[in-house]
Each structure stands twice: as structure tokens, then as C-alpha cells.
Design an enzyme around this catalytic site. Sequence first.
Site, PDB file in Angstrom:
ATOM      1  N   GLN A 104       0.816  -1.209   0.000  1.00 14.45           N
ATOM      2  CA  GLN A 104       0.000   0.000   0.000  1.00 14.45           C
ATOM      3  C   GLN A 104       0.855   1.266   0.000  1.00 14.45           C
ATOM      4  OE1 GLN A 104      -3.242   0.022  -0.380  1.00 14.45           O
ATOM      5  NE2 GLN A 104      -3.589  -2.166  -0.171  1.00 14.45           N
ATOM      6  N   LYS A 154      -1.644  -3.114  -7.848  1.00 14.99           N
ATOM      7  CA  LYS A 154      -2.088  -1.942  -7.102  1.00 14.99           C
ATOM      8  C   LYS A 154      -1.414  -0.667  -7.583  1.00 14.99           C
ATOM      9  CE  LYS A 154      -2.807  -4.698  -2.888  1.00 14.99           C
ATOM     10  NZ  LYS A 154      -4.263  -4.822  -2.906  1.00 14.99           N
TER      11      LYS A 154
END
Length: 418
Positions: free
Chosen positions: A213, A236
Site C-alpha cells: 500500500q 495496485k
Amino acid sequence: MTQMPGLLDTEAIRKDFPILDRVLHDGHRLVYLDNAATSQKPRQVLDALAEYYERYNANVHRGVHVLAEEATALYEGARDKVASFVNAPSRNEVIFTKNASESLNLVANMLGWADEPYRVDRETEIVITEMEHHSNIVPWQLLAQRTGAKLRWFGLTDDGRLDLSGIEEVITEKTKIVSFTLVSNILGTVNPVERIVRRAQEVGALVLVDASQAAPHMPLDVQALGADFVAFTGHKMCGPTGIGVLWGRQELLEDLPPFLGGGEMIETVSMHSSTYAPAPHKFEAGTPPVAQAVGLGAAVDYLTAIGMDKIAQHEHAITEYAVRRLQEVPDLRIIGPVTAEDRGAAISFVLGDIHPHDVGQVLDEQGIAVRVGHHCARPVCLRYGIPATTRASFYLYSTPGEVDALVDGLEHVRNFFG
């Protein structure tokens, strides 16, 4: 609303993402706020994938024909791009995996099979945190069960931060590995890496940072982190699915044993024994995800051209605005930090006694895509006494208008459930 400083030119950026033009239910344009689960892909990445399959498709490293040499150059070129992206001292420290979960499992298994001084056994301890994604919990549970090592963890404060008040008691001389997330996928918390790494180094423990993240959202410098391993995933960060990265310090990769055996990771094979190729190929058994690596290389090019520092500034502005607007919604409780300080662009919340699945379904009817559930971080939900959350997560193409659409949508949810 007043224009916020630090925003990217999202009007131009969004033109690169064909899916953002989709019109969904009853004419609602897609508002995509599920970026912590996966990001959308720009046309530049889609084109790179198509071009690879149309012009260069071949297996890598072993062939001497033109296509094989071109495919190998593209695959290894992607490794160079990733190494530069994370400021790795050597390209040979970049291992391609299928995702961050495989990267984390790779380290856990290497340590379980390693010789001293790296071996995890019943005399040693593993340290994680209560905010981890399941991918950074389950591999360590499995390793502890297999070896007899003790699994320990840092708890959470009421405001969604790591409780490091007892850091000297948690990370001790028995600790072999400390594995933790840089940015929480459910709370959005940005963790104090320097303090944790410093304590681990004091006792001689290795450090693995899950940057899944973080890598898409902020500059990532593996040398500045001071960790021994860093894991992240491609899908991502504008790349395709099926490609992940493990960065590790060269001397560790040389000393630690491989996890998977097969073609390409060997130097010599006889019926009695085998010797292994140097890193990174030592850890890349079989046909690698060639097209996916090429796509990840294109994603790195795309993000680098925009600038990771500018992406971080944009997301900070969007997150700050979103935190403020969400706190205007009656009965809404943010799970995690309630300011934009030291937090990423994922915001989890509960809305009164309305189940998150109901919140997500009603938002979906308005074209707003959010995530609902425990986000593969069930211990966090248990810690805060909730069954699940709704999570909105932002990226470089997110706009203040989408935040406003979310807030308006939540008002509709409240009215719907009366």
C-alpha cells in the site's frame, strides 16, 4: 469548492484510463474508490501488454532465436526499471513473484529452511503487528507451527496506530524477523519504520516491510527504509495482475535457500544433487510472468513520468479533504486515524448500525465502487469490535468531485435505511 493545492491534472490523467469512462446503472458514471484492492490500468500499460503478445511473445533466457532474445531483453529490462523505481543498489536484488503474498511467503519459507544465523526455530521469535493483511499473518503462523517458534505482535491504539510502548519487550534478542506493513490497507496508517528498524537492528533481527500500500502511492527507497526485505505487488500500482516483487539485500539472497525448485533457478543438475543459479534467478523457478513483468515495467514508466512525489501530494490533498467531508456525515465513524497526518489514502468507516455490505450495495447502485468486509485484516475488526467496514480508497486519478459523490451517496444510504 475551492481548488486545493497539490492536485494533479486529473482531467488529463483520467484520459489514460479507459475504464473510468464507463457508465453503469441508470446512467451513473463509474466512481472508482476501490484502489487499495486494485488500481485501474492506463492505456500505456494495456498497449505494452498487447504489443508484447503481438510481437515478442517467447520464453525467456533459454532461446537463441530473435523472439526469445527480445522477450528476455524486455523481461530483464523490467527488472532494471523496478530496481531504479525503488532505488535498489543492484538489479540482482529484485525478484519477480506472482504477488506480494508470494513474496512474503518466500521469505517465511527461506527462513524456515535456512542455516544459522538466519534459521527460525523453537528457540526464536517472530514479530508482526495486529494491523497486518492476512498475507503477512498466515505465512508466519504457518512458520511458527512448523518450527515451534513463538509468534508475537504489536497491538493497536484506539486511534489506529501501532502501540509501540513496549517495543523493547516485544522485539528481543530472541527475535529473528520483524515483518510489518508500511501502510495499513484497512486503517490507512503510515507506520514509523525508522523506530521499528532501529530496534530490530539493535537485537540483530531481520526486517521485512510489506509495501503493497506504499509503492503505488509514495516514493519508495529501499535503502532509506533500512529493511532487509521489501515486498509489493504490481496490480495496485497501475500494473497487471500476476506480478509481484521481493527486494532483498544481496548478501542475504546469496546465503538463503530457494523456496521453489525447477527450471531456470539451477546452475547444474544431476540425479544426485543440484546447485543453484545466483540471485535473482535462484528464486524464480519455472517460466516467469514475462508479459506481466513487461506490463509492470510500463506502469513504472507511467508513474515515474508523473512523479511519485507529486502523486503523494495529490493523494494527501484528496485524503485530507475526504477525512474532513466524511466526518460531516451523521453517525459515521472512521476506523483509523481521523486526520491526514501519517496516513495513506484508504479510509475505512462504519455508518451507524447499517451493515457495510448494505452500504456498499446501495453505493454501487449509484455507480460508486467501494470495498466492504474485513479487507483481509480481520484482527483489526476484532480489535475495534466491528464485524466489517466500508472502505473508500483513492489514487492519482481520484478527484474531489468523487469524494463529494461518496458523501452524497452515503446520505442516500442513510435515507434509504431510514
